[in-house]
Design a protein around this motif. Structure first.
Motif, PDB file in Angstrom:
ATOM      1  N   ILE A 162     -50.769 -16.042  88.546  1.00 39.94           N
ATOM      2  CA  ILE A 162     -50.115 -14.748  88.730  1.00 39.94           C
ATOM      3  C   ILE A 162     -50.196 -14.368  90.205  1.00 39.94           C
ATOM      4  CG2 ILE A 162     -50.044 -12.334  88.008  1.00 39.94           C
ATOM      5  CD1 ILE A 162     -51.512 -13.110  85.493  1.00 39.94           C
ATOM      6  N   ILE A 169     -50.754  -6.431  88.335  1.00 42.37           N
ATOM      7  CA  ILE A 169     -50.968  -7.607  87.493  1.00 42.37           C
ATOM      8  C   ILE A 169     -51.946  -7.357  86.361  1.00 42.37           C
ATOM      9  CG2 ILE A 169     -50.531  -9.095  89.479  1.00 42.37           C
ATOM     10  CD1 ILE A 169     -53.499  -9.814  89.451  1.00 42.37           C
ATOM     11  N   ILE A 186     -54.909 -18.484  81.897  1.00 39.40           N
ATOM     12  CA  ILE A 186     -54.637 -17.897  83.212  1.00 39.40           C
ATOM     13  C   ILE A 186     -55.600 -18.539  84.195  1.00 39.40           C
ATOM     14  CG2 ILE A 186     -54.429 -15.775  84.527  1.00 39.40           C
ATOM     15  CD1 ILE A 186     -54.130 -14.260  81.921  1.00 39.40           C
ATOM     16  N   TRP A 189     -55.318 -15.611  90.010  1.00 39.31           N
ATOM     17  CA  TRP A 189     -54.272 -14.830  90.650  1.00 39.31           C
ATOM     18  C   TRP A 189     -54.463 -14.863  92.155  1.00 39.31           C
ATOM     19  CZ3 TRP A 189     -54.610 -10.059  93.395  1.00 39.31           C
ATOM     20  CH2 TRP A 189     -55.888  -9.521  93.473  1.00 39.31           C
ATOM     21  N   ILE A 225     -46.151 -16.516  87.686  1.00 38.54           N
ATOM     22  CA  ILE A 225     -45.561 -15.205  87.419  1.00 38.54           C
ATOM     23  C   ILE A 225     -45.645 -14.383  88.705  1.00 38.54           C
ATOM     24  CG2 ILE A 225     -45.716 -13.077  86.085  1.00 38.54           C
ATOM     25  CD1 ILE A 225     -46.883 -14.672  83.804  1.00 38.54           C
ATOM     26  N   ASP A 227     -45.337 -10.980  90.339  1.00 35.66           N
ATOM     27  CA  ASP A 227     -45.346  -9.561  90.003  1.00 35.66           C
ATOM     28  C   ASP A 227     -45.558  -8.783  91.299  1.00 35.66           C
ATOM     29  OD1 ASP A 227     -45.433  -7.127  88.835  1.00 35.66           O
ATOM     30  OD2 ASP A 227     -47.243  -7.458  87.659  1.00 35.66           O
TER      31      ASP A 227
END
Length: 310
Positions: A162, A169, A186, A189, A225, A227
């Motif tokens: 992410i 997030i 996951i 990030w 992803i 964001d």
């Protein structure tokens, strides 16, 4: 192609929903097998305890099984057992399962009393209820444990990265943890600024956008992803191009909407992805009912006017 994804806390995704659709069908068939098998066991036990006297007429027994299949299937769906959303805990799953099975047998008992079905063995009813709820709890606990634990470490588990800010997030991380699939984890990030950030929801911070290429290869990322906030000045086209070059899927959470806007919907118009914000939360069926009601009331009013008018 870029997948535009609705930025809401539910984070319901078509791909993950499609992955879980097959598992849902297996769940429904498995639940039906448990209801039928425990029903036959309960019927046999009631025959033994009644010294061969029928617990109920055979046709009534078939009708009872069919009713339980429909009622249990409906209630299990209403309590979230055929959804792609994870339960918060095993306790909440057991509680919802107990309520669904209990209500199914309450409806069965009510129906039996209303139609006056005789004979109807209470031994059968209690035995079927206890055996069904016990077997369903054991089976569901084992299956969900496999999906929530074993599937996350399976070979086909997807590693997700992410990219964004901590404020945006966090709902995405929460939604991914609730989402069921064949298996996804996951990996971490990365932030869009140059500052060092702490972990979020036990998800490690792997660096910044300067570490993007390194993280993709070292963590074996399968999906990214993005964001990004609304005021982000970073041109992230090169990061999208990098994902395309190495075959990594990516998603974009649009930054010009609030991430938890409940009125924001993702819709597909003949293959064209769009984001729609509905001012009033009215479904298509509600609009149809309103139209029918308008026509009916208008017709009645028009007829009354023609009768009264001289």
């Amino acid at each position: 192609p870029v997948t535009i994804y609705p930025p809401c806390h539910r984070f319901i995704n078509n791909m993950y929903s499609q992955q879980f659709y097959i598992i849902t069908n297996i769940f429904m068939a498995f639940d039906a097998i448990i209801i039928i098998s425990t029903g036959y066991v309960a019927y046999s036990i009631s025959l033994e305890l009644r010294n061969g006297h029928p617990a109920m007429v055979w046709n009534d027994f078939i009708g009872v099984l069919l009713f339980l299949l429909v009622a249990n299937n409906y209630l299990m769906g209403r309590f979230g057992f055929y959804s792609d959303r994870r339960f918060h805990s095993t306790g909440s799953m057991v509680r919802n399962l107990s309520l669904a099975v209990f209500l199914s047998f309450i409806l069965l008992t009510t129906g039996v009393l209303l139609i006056g079905m005789k004979p109807f063995s209470r031994i059968y009813l209690v035995t079927h209820f206890l055996s069904a709820i016990s077997l369903l709890i054991v089976a569901k606990t084992a299956l969900y444990f496999y999906l929530d634990r074993r599937a996350l470490t399976a070979f086909n588990s997807r590693n997700i990265l992410i990219t964004g800010t901590g404020e945006r997030i966090t709902p995405v991380i929460d939604a991914l943890k609730l989402q069921r699939s064949w298996g996804h984890t996951i990996a971490g990030w990365i932030s869009v600024d140059s500052c060092v950030h702490p972990d979020i929801r036990c998800i490690p911070n792997l660096g910044t956008l300067d570490d993007f290429d390194r993280v993709l290869f070292e963590c074996h990322i399968d999906e990214v992803i993005f964001d990004l906030p609304r005021d982000c000045r970073i041109d992230f086209k090169k990061y999208l191009k990098k994902c395309e070059e190495i075959g990594v899927a990516f998603r974009i959470v649009p930054g010009f909407f609030h991430i938890e806007n409940p009125r924001l919907k993702a819709e597909n118009i003949q293959g064209v992805p769009t984001l729609a914000v509905y001012i009033r939360s009215i479904s298509a069926s509600s609009l149809l009912y309103k139209k029918i009601l308008d026509i009916f009331i208008g017709s009645v009013g028009c007829a009354a006017f023609l009768i009264i008018y001289p």
